[in-house]
Design a protein around this motif. Structure first.
Motif, PDB file in Angstrom:
ATOM      1  N   ARG A   1       0.039  -4.002   5.722  1.00  0.00           N
ATOM      2  CA  ARG A   1      -0.796  -4.153   4.519  1.00  0.00           C
ATOM      3  C   ARG A   1      -0.413  -3.130   3.454  1.00  0.00           C
ATOM      4  NH1 ARG A   1      -6.991  -2.039   5.232  1.00  0.00           N
ATOM      5  NH2 ARG A   1      -6.552   0.049   6.034  1.00  0.00           N
ATOM      6  N   ILE A   2       0.033  -1.932   3.864  1.00  0.00           N
ATOM      7  CA  ILE A   2       0.523  -0.951   2.895  1.00  0.00           C
ATOM      8  C   ILE A   2       1.772  -1.483   2.206  1.00  0.00           C
ATOM      9  CG2 ILE A   2       1.578   1.337   2.651  1.00  0.00           C
ATOM     10  CD1 ILE A   2      -0.294   2.300   4.887  1.00  0.00           C
ATOM     11  N   SER A   3       2.645  -2.125   3.004  1.00  0.00           N
ATOM     12  CA  SER A   3       3.856  -2.729   2.438  1.00  0.00           C
ATOM     13  C   SER A   3       3.495  -3.854   1.460  1.00  0.00           C
ATOM     14  CB  SER A   3       4.723  -3.275   3.575  1.00  0.00           C
ATOM     15  OG  SER A   3       5.885  -3.886   3.065  1.00  0.00           O
ATOM     16  N   ASP A   4       2.486  -4.655   1.806  1.00  0.00           N
ATOM     17  CA  ASP A   4       2.045  -5.741   0.915  1.00  0.00           C
ATOM     18  C   ASP A   4       1.533  -5.201  -0.416  1.00  0.00           C
ATOM     19  OD1 ASP A   4       2.718  -7.613   2.773  1.00  0.00           O
ATOM     20  OD2 ASP A   4       0.675  -7.978   3.496  1.00  0.00           O
ATOM     21  N   VAL A   5       0.770  -4.128  -0.351  1.00  0.00           N
ATOM     22  CA  VAL A   5       0.224  -3.530  -1.577  1.00  0.00           C
ATOM     23  C   VAL A   5       1.345  -3.002  -2.464  1.00  0.00           C
ATOM     24  CG1 VAL A   5      -1.150  -1.602  -2.474  1.00  0.00           C
ATOM     25  CG2 VAL A   5      -2.019  -2.961  -0.571  1.00  0.00           C
ATOM     26  N   GLN A   6       2.297  -2.295  -1.856  1.00  0.00           N
ATOM     27  CA  GLN A   6       3.419  -1.761  -2.625  1.00  0.00           C
ATOM     28  C   GLN A   6       4.241  -2.885  -3.264  1.00  0.00           C
ATOM     29  OE1 GLN A   6       5.402   0.722   0.334  1.00  0.00           O
ATOM     30  NE2 GLN A   6       4.569   2.560  -0.608  1.00  0.00           N
ATOM     31  N   ASN A   7       4.545  -3.907  -2.464  1.00  0.00           N
ATOM     32  CA  ASN A   7       5.351  -5.020  -2.984  1.00  0.00           C
ATOM     33  C   ASN A   7       4.631  -5.776  -4.089  1.00  0.00           C
ATOM     34  OD1 ASN A   7       7.402  -4.460  -1.158  1.00  0.00           O
ATOM     35  ND2 ASN A   7       6.590  -5.852   0.399  1.00  0.00           N
TER      36      ASN A   7
ATOM     37  N   ASP B   1      -1.643  -1.936   9.739  1.00  0.00           N
ATOM     38  CA  ASP B   1      -1.828  -0.963   8.667  1.00  0.00           C
ATOM     39  C   ASP B   1      -0.527  -0.800   7.884  1.00  0.00           C
ATOM     40  OD1 ASP B   1      -3.829   0.402   7.478  1.00  0.00           O
ATOM     41  OD2 ASP B   1      -3.656   2.213   8.682  1.00  0.00           O
ATOM     42  N   GLU B   2       0.584  -0.737   8.619  1.00  0.00           N
ATOM     43  CA  GLU B   2       1.896  -0.610   7.970  1.00  0.00           C
ATOM     44  C   GLU B   2       2.203  -1.844   7.130  1.00  0.00           C
ATOM     45  OE1 GLU B   2       6.589  -0.176   9.303  1.00  0.00           O
ATOM     46  OE2 GLU B   2       4.996   0.519  10.650  1.00  0.00           O
TER      47      GLU B   2
ATOM     48  N   SER C   1      -6.490  -6.426   6.712  1.00  0.00           N
ATOM     49  CA  SER C   1      -7.562  -5.416   6.627  1.00  0.00           C
ATOM     50  C   SER C   1      -8.650  -5.684   7.657  1.00  0.00           C
ATOM     51  CB  SER C   1      -8.167  -5.395   5.219  1.00  0.00           C
ATOM     52  OG  SER C   1      -7.214  -4.975   4.267  1.00  0.00           O
ATOM     53  N   LYS C   2      -8.979  -6.958   7.857  1.00  0.00           N
ATOM     54  CA  LYS C   2      -9.993  -7.315   8.854  1.00  0.00           C
ATOM     55  C   LYS C   2      -9.518  -6.964  10.264  1.00  0.00           C
ATOM     56  CE  LYS C   2     -12.301 -11.019   6.279  1.00  0.00           C
ATOM     57  NZ  LYS C   2     -12.593 -12.474   6.209  1.00  0.00           N
TER      58      LYS C   2
END
Length: 267
Positions: free
Chosen positions: A223-229, A220-221, A254-255
Motif C-alpha cells: 500500500r505504501i508503494s501504491d501511494v507513492q506510485n 503494508d509495503e 488497508s483493511k
C-alpha cells in the motif's frame, strides 16, 4: 521464537547507555508498584472477611501487617488497626500512592518507547543513506520507507513498550504467587494450573501472530508503494479518470493491515 527474542535483544543492545538508566528507573518504579499492591491487599483481604462477618478483629491480620502497623505507629503515632475508619483511610492512601507511582511508570515507559523510536529511525535512515546503489536497486523505496517509518514505530510501540509492560505484569504475577503461597499453600495448585493454561494458549497462538505479522508487513509495503506510485503518476490518473482503481486497491490493503494488526494485538 528463540530467533525472535535474539533479534529483539540485539536491537535493545544497540541503545545508548542512558536508556539502560531509564530501564533501571522503570524497574524500581515497578518494584514500588508491586510493593504497594501487595501492601494494600494485605490490609484489604482481611478487612473484607471481617466486614462479611460483621466483626472487626485486628488479630486476624498477618504478622507482616501487625509489624508494619507497629513500625508506622512509632513514626506517626497513627494506629492503622485501631478501627475500620483508620484502616479504610490507610488502604485509600496506599492505593492512591500506588496509582501515582503507576502513572509515573507509564510515563517513563512511553518516554523510553518514543526516544527509542527516534533513535532507531535516525540510525536506520543514516544506514540506508550510506548503502551502495545496488542495495537501493534490490530494495525498493516502499520497503525502505516502511522499515524506516512504519516498522520502527511498530517495534517501539508494540514490541518494546509491550515488553516493558509484560515485564511489570510478570513481576506482579510472581509476587502474587509468592504471597499466595505464604498465605495459603493450597492456592498455589490453582494458580499453577491457571498459569499452565496461559502457557498452552501462548504456544497455540504463536503461529497466528507470526502469520498475521507477515501478512501485515507484505500488505503494508504494497500500500505504501501504491501511494507513492499514485502521487508520482497523479497527472495520468486525473486525465484517464482511474483514481477509483488506486483507491480501491489502497482500501483493500488497508483493511487487511488493520485486521492483521488487530489480531496481533489480541493474541
Amino acid at each position: 521464537m528463540t530467533d525472535y527474542l535474539k533479534k529483539t535483544f540485539n536491537l535493545i543492545y544497540l541503545l545508548p547507555v542512558h536508556f539502560y538508566l531509564s530501564f533501571l528507573l522503570y524497574f524500581l518504579l515497578a518494584v514500588l508498584v508491586i510493593f504497594f499492591e501487595l501492601l494494600a491487599f494485605s490490609f484489604l483481604m482481611p478487612l473484607l472477611s471481617m466486614l462479611s462477618n460483621n466483626d472487626f478483629n485486628p488479630s486476624q491480620f498477618s504478622d507482616f501487617v501487625n509489624k508494619f502497623n507497629i513500625f508506622f505507629l512509632e513514626i506517626t503515632s497513627f494506629n492503622i488497626l485501631q478501627n475500620i475508619l483508620n484502616l479504610g483511610i490507610t488502604i485509600f492512601i496506599i492505593f492512591l500512592i500506588k496509582i501515582i507511582v503507576q502513572f509515573i511508570l507509564v510515563w517513563v515507559a512511553a518516554k523510553i518507547a518514543l526516544s527509542a523510536q527516534l533513535f532507531y529511525s535516525l540510525k536506520l535512515y543514516k544506514s540506508y543513506l550510506n548503502k551502495e546503489y545496488f542495495f537501493h536497486l534490490k530494495n525498493g523505496p516502499a520497503k525502505l520507507f516502511r522499515n524506516t517509518m512504519v516498522e520502527v514505530n511498530n517495534f517501539t510501540s508494540s514490541i518494546l513498550f509491550q515488553s516493558l509492560t509484560l515485564f511489570v505484569e510478570l513481576c506482579v504475577l510472581i509476587a502474587i504467587f509468592i504471597f499466595a503461597f505464604i498465605v495459603e499453600p493450597k492456592i498455589m495448585f490453582v494458580v499453577l494450573s491457571m498459569f499452565s493454561i496461559v502457557l498452552i494458549l501462548f504456544f497455540l497462538t504463536k503461529q497466528v501472530v507470526k502469520k498475521q505479522g507477515e501478512i501485515r508487513v507484505d500488505n503494508d509495503e504494497k500500500r505504501i508503494s501504491d501511494v507513492q506510485n499514485s502521487f508520482e503518476a497523479i497527472k495520468d490518473i486525473i486525465i484517464n479518470n482511474i483514481s477509483s482503481i488506486f483507491y480501491e486497491s489502497f482500501e483493500a490493503k488497508s483493511k487487511i493491515v488493520n485486521i492483521a494488526n488487530f489480531l496481533v494485538r489480541i493474541f
